[in-house]
Write a protein that holds these residues in place. Structure first.
Motif, short mmCIF file in Angstrom:
data_model
loop_
_atom_site.label_atom_id
_atom_site.label_comp_id
_atom_site.label_asym_id
_atom_site.label_seq_id
_atom_site.Cartn_x
_atom_site.Cartn_y
_atom_site.Cartn_z
N GLY A 112 0.82 -1.21 0.00
CA GLY A 112 0.00 0.00 0.00
C GLY A 112 0.85 1.26 0.00
O GLY A 112 0.58 2.20 -0.75
N ALA A 113 1.89 1.28 0.83
CA ALA A 113 2.78 2.44 0.86
C ALA A 113 3.52 2.59 -0.47
O ALA A 113 3.72 3.71 -0.95
CB ALA A 113 3.77 2.30 2.02
N ALA A 114 3.93 1.47 -1.06
CA ALA A 114 4.59 1.53 -2.36
C ALA A 114 3.65 2.08 -3.42
O ALA A 114 4.07 2.88 -4.27
CB ALA A 114 5.09 0.14 -2.76
N MET A 115 2.39 1.68 -3.39
CA MET A 115 1.42 2.18 -4.36
C MET A 115 1.23 3.69 -4.19
O MET A 115 1.17 4.43 -5.19
CB MET A 115 0.10 1.45 -4.19
N ARG A 116 1.14 4.17 -2.96
CA ARG A 116 0.98 5.62 -2.75
C ARG A 116 2.18 6.39 -3.30
O ARG A 116 2.03 7.45 -3.90
CB ARG A 116 0.80 5.90 -1.26
N LEU A 117 3.38 5.85 -3.07
CA LEU A 117 4.59 6.50 -3.58
C LEU A 117 4.60 6.53 -5.11
O LEU A 117 4.95 7.55 -5.73
CB LEU A 117 5.82 5.77 -3.06
N LEU A 118 4.21 5.43 -5.74
CA LEU A 118 4.24 5.34 -7.20
C LEU A 118 3.14 6.17 -7.85
O LEU A 118 3.33 6.72 -8.94
CB LEU A 118 4.14 3.88 -7.63
N VAL A 119 1.98 6.26 -7.20
CA VAL A 119 0.91 7.11 -7.73
C VAL A 119 1.31 8.58 -7.66
O VAL A 119 0.98 9.37 -8.56
CB VAL A 119 -0.40 6.85 -6.96
N ALA A 120 2.05 8.95 -6.61
CA ALA A 120 2.51 10.34 -6.49
C ALA A 120 3.62 10.67 -7.48
O ALA A 120 3.87 11.85 -7.75
CB ALA A 120 3.00 10.59 -5.06
N ASN A 121 4.29 9.64 -8.00
CA ASN A 121 5.36 9.84 -8.98
C ASN A 121 5.09 8.95 -10.18
O ASN A 121 5.79 7.96 -10.41
CB ASN A 121 6.72 9.51 -8.37
N PRO A 122 4.07 9.27 -10.97
CA PRO A 122 3.64 8.34 -12.03
C PRO A 122 4.59 8.33 -13.22
O PRO A 122 5.33 9.28 -13.47
CB PRO A 122 2.27 8.89 -12.43
#
Length: 748
Positions: free
Chosen positions: A223-233
């Protein structure tokens, strides 16, 4: 002027002035009016060259531009400088393959990390070769040299003595060290570059996001990885290695969170092709990680593919994909009721993960090992409730409660009932289906909120939707799996002998343990490879039991057929795969009941070799490529060497089909397809000259002259080591490695 327009592709008059000493607007006006190739417009003379505006178009034009660039190397060098300064690194790397001045390579080193990221690994390697002496440690050249080694898959330098991460300020050297960090993450090694709160380049930021996401994923924080990747698409087409890494990270996080809403199938496939290319061989482990995650969640995954994945990762020294492949293989074995093999995989994964510090994967493998031993009949011990400290701990507690249910029911802690393990929901989904008796017990133990969460993600899996069709549901005890590809769909019994042995009855996989005695698999393999799928009992006895007399051999043949009939009858009692000839004392395979992928391979391969329509030949060659997942299965008993001969025959037939398909693709102008098919042929038989000629010629036609040269030299080295001979005159001519006059006459 026109050469400069061709090389730059697009830009403004300011770019032309930077590349040329003098730019005449009158000449530009004449070009705009009389040369339709160039689009010039606006007050700033913005131009766009149609034949070479895109990297793909430029790659096809490099061969034609090379003679002109050799006459004007200063123009090509100036264009390289302009492209580097404006950030067009992919195009600059392409131009550096043309005749340019040495100063252009020296200038390119200032942007070395960006060129590596854009695929210009060979360009940077060439530029480093022009530097006098060995690069000193701590310099940009030293960092770029290590980055090239990391990206192409060579052994990394051990930085263990550094103690703590290096605090490197902004610059190309830090970006080069971040490329090394991307490879070190695959080997489960600590970060080399420390985070410093200052200006990061676009490449450095992408690699930093990738490193952080990779660390979060291996710790189980999807979940934390997904939030990071969505913020840096990663938006747009996949142009660079860093784009491919971020896209693969996002896909892995999406699958682990059971998010089936992804629609980036084409972009993910493009990213995987880039990471699996020869330029980025060192980053192939990330593609392996994604393949392992897909196998964990797909009931159609096959254990031999994961075995090859783990072996390839082990050879490369990439611990992370190796452990992921072992965990995925354990899950696949449990679905197929191969509990003993699953236990071995789990123990091996635990040992490797603990040694590398992969704590989360070690705990997952430990849980799967406990389940495999439970299914083997061991009595499971209930875990203490205090052991549940995180989401994975809660799942472990529930799993052990389920395994202890037969020996005394126990209530699940109230504190676990309202907590849904979002980061580990994929594991709950995996454990709740396909593991036989355990899955039934586990589903009964799940809290209500967990069941609701599973229902919300119970639609078709993302990877199955990308494949174009949903997979059949997993049978609880037997393990329902996809049959071999392209085998006759109407046949109720399907046998796969390519890349390993597998037997399917009504699309249900028969586990190996049920037919792995009495030499039943050896007998079935022999019959399927025989002409007409028939043999006398004395021939079968001589193939498998040569020491037996006639009576004992006949009894053993009867026992082997009984084993196979019993395994088939468990799924469908009405099926009998054998036809007995009492007068001829022969045993035959019933062709209306049994289909084998070897027969399909022979049929399609001969259709490719004898085909006249090029489009049909290429289409069928791709079917042959899909069928031949590996060499013919080698049974335990092959006393006459018959199966070994068939193995060599099928490999030769496959190579012939790939070469014929490559030639047809070249005639259709599909150079990339031709290169892939020829590469398959050369990988199967490394000394086949026709395959080498097809591969080199297709790569040259596709504009990949450097890769063609590498493949030619690799083949020449193999041929010299094996036979002591040099390549033929024809191959050397295709590779533009012209022999001397005496050698040419001798070859002729």
């Amino acid at each position: 002027m026109r050469l400069c327009l061709f090389l730059l592709g697009e830009g403004t008059i300011d770019d032309l002035r930077c590349a040329l000493d003098f730019v005449s607007e009158e000449i530009l006006e004449c070009i705009r009016v009389f040369v339709p190739y160039f689009q010039l417009e606006g007050p700033h003379w913005r131009f766009r060259t149609l034949p070479t505006c895109s990297p793909a178009a430029l790659s096809r034009s490099l061969h034609g531009l090379a003679p002109t660039c050799s006459l004007f190397p200063d123009v090509a060098s100036s264009c390289v400088r302009v492209l580097l300064e404006r950030g067009s690194f992919e195009r600059a790397a392409q131009l550096l393959e043309l005749p340019v001045e040495d100063a252009a390579f020296a200038h390119a080193l200032r942007f070395g990390a960006h060129l590596i990221d854009a695929g210009g690994v060979n360009v940077v390697s060439t530029a480093l070769g022009m530097v006098e002496g060995a690069p000193r440690q701590g310099t940009l050249c030293h960092a770029l040299s290590l980055a090239v080694s990391a990206v192409i898959g060579e052994e990394l330098v051990d930085f263990g003595a550094c103690g703590r991460p290096l605090e490197v300020r902004a610059g190309e050297r830090r970006d080069a060290l971040m490329l090394i960090d991307a490879r070190r993450a695959l080997q489960a090694k600590p970060a080399l570059v420390a985070f410093v709160d200052d200006a990061w380049s676009g490449l450095g930021r992408s690699l930093l996001v990738h490193r952080e996401a990779c660390d979060l994923l291996r710790e189980g924080a999807a979940g934390a990885a997904m939030r990071l990747l969505v913020a840096n698409p990663c938006c747009g087409p996949v142009r660079t290695m860093s784009d491919a890494l971020l896209l693969v990270d996002y896909e892995i996080a999406r699958l682990l969170l059971c998010d089936d809403g992804g629609n980036d199938g084409d972009r993910v496939a493009q990213a995987l092709r880039m990471l699996e290319s020869s330029s980025f061989r060192g980053m192939e482990g990330y593609a392996c990680c994604l393949e392992a995650v897909r196998a964990m969640l797909s009931p159609s995954a096959r254990a031999p593919n994961l075995d090859a994945l783990a072996a390839r990762s082990e050879r490369a020294g990439d611990v992370l994909p190796q452990v992921a492949a072992l965990v995925a293989g354990c899950i696949v074995d449990l679905r197929g009721s191969s509990c003993a093999r699953a236990n071995v995989r789990a123990l091996l994964a635990i040992a490797i993960a603990r040694r590398a510090g992969l704590v989360h994967l070690s705990r997952v493998a430990s849980l799967l090992g406990d389940i495999s031993r439970f299914l083997l009949g061991d009595v499971s011990r209930r875990e203490a409730p205090g052991a549940a400290r995180d989401e994975l701990g809660a799942i472990r507690l529930l799993a052990h409660e389920a395994m202890c249910a037969e020996h005394g029911p126990a209530a699940v802690e109230d504190e676990l009932g309202g907590r849904v393990p979002r980061d580990c929901l994929w594991l709950v989904r995996v454990l709740s289906e396909g593991f036989g008796a355990f899955s039934q017990l586990f589903r009964r133990t799940l809290p209500l909120s967990w069941r609701h969460a599973l229902e919300a993600v119970s639609g078709p899996r993302g990877e199955e939707r990308l494949a174009g069709a949903g997979m059949p549901p997993v049978a609880a005890a037997t393990g329902l799996r996809d049959a071999p590809p392209l085998v006759r769909a109407e046949a109720p019994v399907k046998v796969s002998l390519l890349g390993g042995f597998s037997l399917f009855v009504r699309d249900v996989r028969i586990v190996d343990e049920k037919i792995d005695h009495r030499n039943a698999k050896s007998m079935l393999t022999y019959l399927l490879l025989r002409h007409g799928h028939s043999a006398r009992r004395s021939q079968i006895s001589g193939q498998i039991w040569p020491e037996s007399d006639y009576v004992l051999g006949a009894n053993r043949v009867y026992q082997a057929t009984s084993v196979l009939r019993a395994a088939v009858a468990e799924i469908d009692p009405s099926l009998d795969p054998f036809v007995l000839g009492r007068s001829t004392r022969s045993i035959s395979i019933d062709p209306s009941v049994v289909a084998c992928d070897v027969d399909e391979l022979r049929h399609f391969a001969r259709e490719v070799i004898d085909g006249e329509d090029d489009a049909t030949v290429v289409r069928v060659a791709r079917q042959v490529e899909q069928l031949y997942v590996g060499d013919l299965y080698s049974p335990a008993a092959d006393c006459t060497g018959f199966v070994a001969k068939c193995r060599e025959e099928l490999r030769s037939l496959y190579v012939d089909a790939m070469v014929a398909g490559s030639d047809a693709a070249m005639r259709l102008g599909r150079a990339r397809t031709a290169a892939r098919l020829a590469g398959n042929a050369l990988e199967a038989d490394g000394l086949r000259e026709d395959a080498a000629i097809a591969l080199v010629s297709s790569l040259m036609a596709d504009g990949r002259e450097l890769e063609a040269g590498r493949q030619y030299r690799r083949y020449a080295r193999r041929l010299s080591q094996a036979t002591g001979k040099s390549p033929s005159w024809r191959l050397r001519q295709v590779a533009r490695d012209e022999p001397t006059g005496e050698e040419g006459e001798a070859s002729a």
